[in-house]
Motif scaffolding. Structure first.
Motif, short mmCIF file in Angstrom:
data_model
loop_
_atom_site.label_atom_id
_atom_site.label_comp_id
_atom_site.label_asym_id
_atom_site.label_seq_id
_atom_site.Cartn_x
_atom_site.Cartn_y
_atom_site.Cartn_z
N ARG A 258 40.99 33.78 43.42
CA ARG A 258 40.10 34.89 43.09
C ARG A 258 40.63 35.67 41.90
NH1 ARG A 258 38.76 39.58 47.41
NH2 ARG A 258 41.00 39.98 47.10
N GLU B 251 39.20 34.81 54.86
CA GLU B 251 39.71 35.90 55.69
C GLU B 251 39.20 35.77 57.13
OE1 GLU B 251 40.43 39.56 52.54
OE2 GLU B 251 38.43 39.26 53.37
N ARG B 252 37.94 35.40 57.28
CA ARG B 252 37.39 35.21 58.63
C ARG B 252 38.08 34.04 59.34
NH1 ARG B 252 32.43 33.70 59.48
NH2 ARG B 252 31.81 33.06 57.38
N GLN C 164 43.77 31.38 48.29
CA GLN C 164 42.42 31.86 47.95
C GLN C 164 42.50 33.17 47.18
OE1 GLN C 164 40.34 29.62 49.94
NE2 GLN C 164 38.76 29.95 48.39
N TYR C 165 43.43 34.05 47.54
CA TYR C 165 43.61 35.30 46.80
C TYR C 165 44.03 35.01 45.35
CZ TYR C 165 43.46 38.17 51.07
OH TYR C 165 43.08 38.80 52.23
N LEU D 233 44.72 31.22 52.93
CA LEU D 233 44.09 32.47 52.49
C LEU D 233 44.83 33.03 51.27
CD1 LEU D 233 42.25 34.96 52.74
CD2 LEU D 233 43.80 35.82 54.53
N THR E 98 35.16 31.11 49.47
CA THR E 98 35.33 32.50 49.06
C THR E 98 36.48 33.12 49.85
OG1 THR E 98 33.85 33.43 50.74
CG2 THR E 98 32.84 32.69 48.66
N VAL E 99 37.00 34.21 49.32
CA VAL E 99 38.04 34.96 50.02
C VAL E 99 37.52 35.49 51.34
CG1 VAL E 99 39.29 37.16 49.97
CG2 VAL E 99 39.48 35.58 48.05
N GLU E 100 36.27 35.95 51.35
CA GLU E 100 35.71 36.52 52.58
C GLU E 100 35.65 35.48 53.69
OE1 GLU E 100 35.10 38.95 49.23
OE2 GLU E 100 34.42 36.87 49.50
N GLU E 101 35.23 34.25 53.36
CA GLU E 101 35.21 33.19 54.35
C GLU E 101 36.62 32.86 54.83
OE1 GLU E 101 31.29 30.65 52.81
OE2 GLU E 101 33.31 30.08 52.18
#
Length: 381
Positions: free
Chosen positions: A365, A106-107, A361-362, A358, A101-104
Motif C-alpha cells: 500500500r 486486516e480482517r 500488504q502494508y 498483512l 487490499t489492506v482492509e481485507e
C-alpha cells in the motif's frame, strides 16, 4: 483445496509428494478440490489426485472430513474463503499475496488471531522462503556471517506479457488481482528481503508503469495459455514497479518487480551486503548461493559458490545425494512439511503467518501511495 489452475497444480503435487519424502506428523488425505466449473474441476480432481470435487467452496468448508483448506484462487476471494474456513475450525494455507487490499488482509489477520486462540492455524504461502539456498542464506545472516546489513537489492523479472496481443487475463485486472507486478512478484521479494534480514521496511519511495494499457479480451482459458478474442479491454494494474526503501536498522533497499523484462522468464535475484560480507542468490541457479567473506585475505577475496545440496543444508537431508539439485516445485513440498509440523506443535501460527502477510500488504500500500504521489517518501504504518 480451493482452485486448481497453475497454483492448484503446484500445491497438489506438493500434497502428493510431501508424505512420501518427509516423516509428517499427520497422514495426508487429498479429500476434495473445488472449482467454479463442474466439468473442469472434475477433470482436475482426476488429474491432480483428489478424491472428490465440488463447485462451491462453502460446501467444502462445511464438510466434516476436511481439516485443512488450501486457498489457490485469485486474490479477490481470499478473504471470504479464509475467514469462513477459520471460523469453521479449519487450518488454512493461503497463497500470496494475502489479499487484494489492506482492509481485507486486516480482517483475515484478525480472524486468524481469534482462531489461533482455539488452536486453529493459518499460514500465507510465500514459498521462496523454502528454497534451500535461501533458507541457508537466512541462517548465515542470522548467525552474523555478513555482519551488519547495509544494502539489499532485489529483483523479480519476468516477460510473459511483453506481447501487446497477450490477452487481458485476470492477473491484469485490479478487481481480480489487486495489483500487477507489485502483488504478483513484488510481494515475494518484499517478504523475502524482510525474512532474510530479520528487519521490516520502514518507508519507501516508489514508481510504477503500465506500458500496454489495452489488450484483447480472452475467449477461452483465463490462465497463462488464454486465447485472445476480437474485443479489447483496459489493463488496470502495473506492468512494472520499482522502489527504494529503508530497513529498521537503516540499511538501504532497492527493489524491482516487472513482467516486462524481455528475455527473463523467472529471474528472482537478491543480494544482501553487510559489514563483514555478502550473500547473493539467483533463482535461475537455485541450488547455488554465493558468499563473500570480508575476513578472507585480499589474495583470496571473492564470492565463492556454495552448492546447496548437502544433507546438512535446510530440507535436503530428506532428498537426494549431494550434487543432485532440486527444482521449483520442491519449495512447495517444504511448505507443506513446515505447515503441518507447525499445526502439530499447536503452539503458534506457522511462519509466514497472516500477520506477516498483512505487514507485506502494508508495504505494498505504501508503494502504491508513493507512486501515485510523485514518488514521495511514504512511511509504512
Amino acid at each position: 483445496m480451493i482452485g486448481h489452475s497453475f497454483m492448484g497444480a503446484v500445491h497438489s503435487q506438493a500434497w502428493r509428494t510431501a508424505p512420501r519424502v518427509f516423516d509428517l506428523p499427520f497422514d495426508v488425505d487429498m479429500t476434495v478440490v473445488c472449482g467454479r466449473d463442474p466439468k473442469d474441476v472434475a477433470r482436475a480432481a482426476d488429474r491432480l489426485g483428489w478424491g472428490d470435487w465440488a463447485a462451491d467452496w462453502r460446501e467444502v468448508i462445511r464438510r466434516a472430513d476436511v481439516d485443512v483448506v488450501d486457498i489457490c484462487t485469485p486474490g479477490d476471494s481470499h478473504a471470504d474463503i479464509a475467514i469462513a474456513a477459520l471460523a469453521a475450525g479449519k487450518h488454512v494455507l493461503c497463497e500470496k499475496p494475502l489479499a487484494n487490499t489492506v482492509e481485507e488482509a486486516e480482517r483475515m489477520a484478525a480472524a486468524a488471531r481469534v482462531a489461533g486462540e482455539a488452536g486453529v492455524r493459518s499460514m500465507v504461502g510465500f514459498n521462496n522462503r523454502r528454497v534451500p539456498a535461501l533458507a541457508h542464506a537466512a541462517c548465515l545472516i542470522a548467525e552474523g556471517r555478513i555482519g551488519e546489513v547495509r544494502h539489499v537489492r532485489a529483483q523479480y523479472l519476468q516477460d510473459w506479457i511483453v506481447d501487446p496481443e497477450f490477452p487481458l487475463v485476470w492477473r491484469l485486472r485490479k478487481e481480480r488481482a489487486g495489483s500487477g507486478a507489485l502483488g504478483d512478484l513484488g510481494s515475494h521479494v518484499i517478504d523475502l528481503l524482510q525474512h532474510l534480514t530479520g528487519e521490516r521496511l520502514t518507508g519507501v519511495s516508489a514508481t510504477q508503469a503500465t506500458f500496454i494499457t489495452e489488450r484483447p479480451l480472452p475467449t477461452e482459458s483465463s490462465g497463462l495459455s488464454a486465447q485472445a478474442g476480437d474485443q479489447r479491454g483496459q489493463v488496470t494494474v502495473d506492468d512494472a514497479t520499482a522502489f527504494t526503501g529503508r530497513l529498521e536498522g537503516g540499511a538501504l533497499v532497492v527493489v524491482e518487480a516487472t513482467r516486462f523484462a524481455t528475455g527473463r522468464k523467472n529471474a528472482l535475484r537478491i543480494e544482501v551486503n553487510g559489514s563483514r560480507g555478502s550473500v547473493a542468490f539467483d533463482f535461475e541457479s537455485m541450488n547455488e548461493l554465493l558468499l563473500y567473506d570480508a575476513d578472507d585475505p585480499e589474495t583470496e577475496a571473492g564470492f565463492r559458490r556454495i552448492l546447496v545440496t548437502e544433507p546438512g543444508h535446510p530440507y535436503l537431508g530428506a532428498w537426494w545425494p549431494p550434487g543432485h539439485g532440486l527444482g521449483y516445485e520442491h519449495a512447495f513440498v517444504h511448505q507443506v512439511h513446515d505447515f503441518l509440523t507447525a499445526v502439530a506443535e499447536d503452539g503458534s501460527d506457522p511462519r509466514p503467518s497472516f500477520a506477516d502477510g498483512l505487514q507485506v500488504q502494508y508495504v505494498m500500500r505504501a508503494v502504491e501511495r508513493s507512486a501515485a504521489d510523485s514518488s514521495r517518501w511514504t512511511s509504512i504504518g
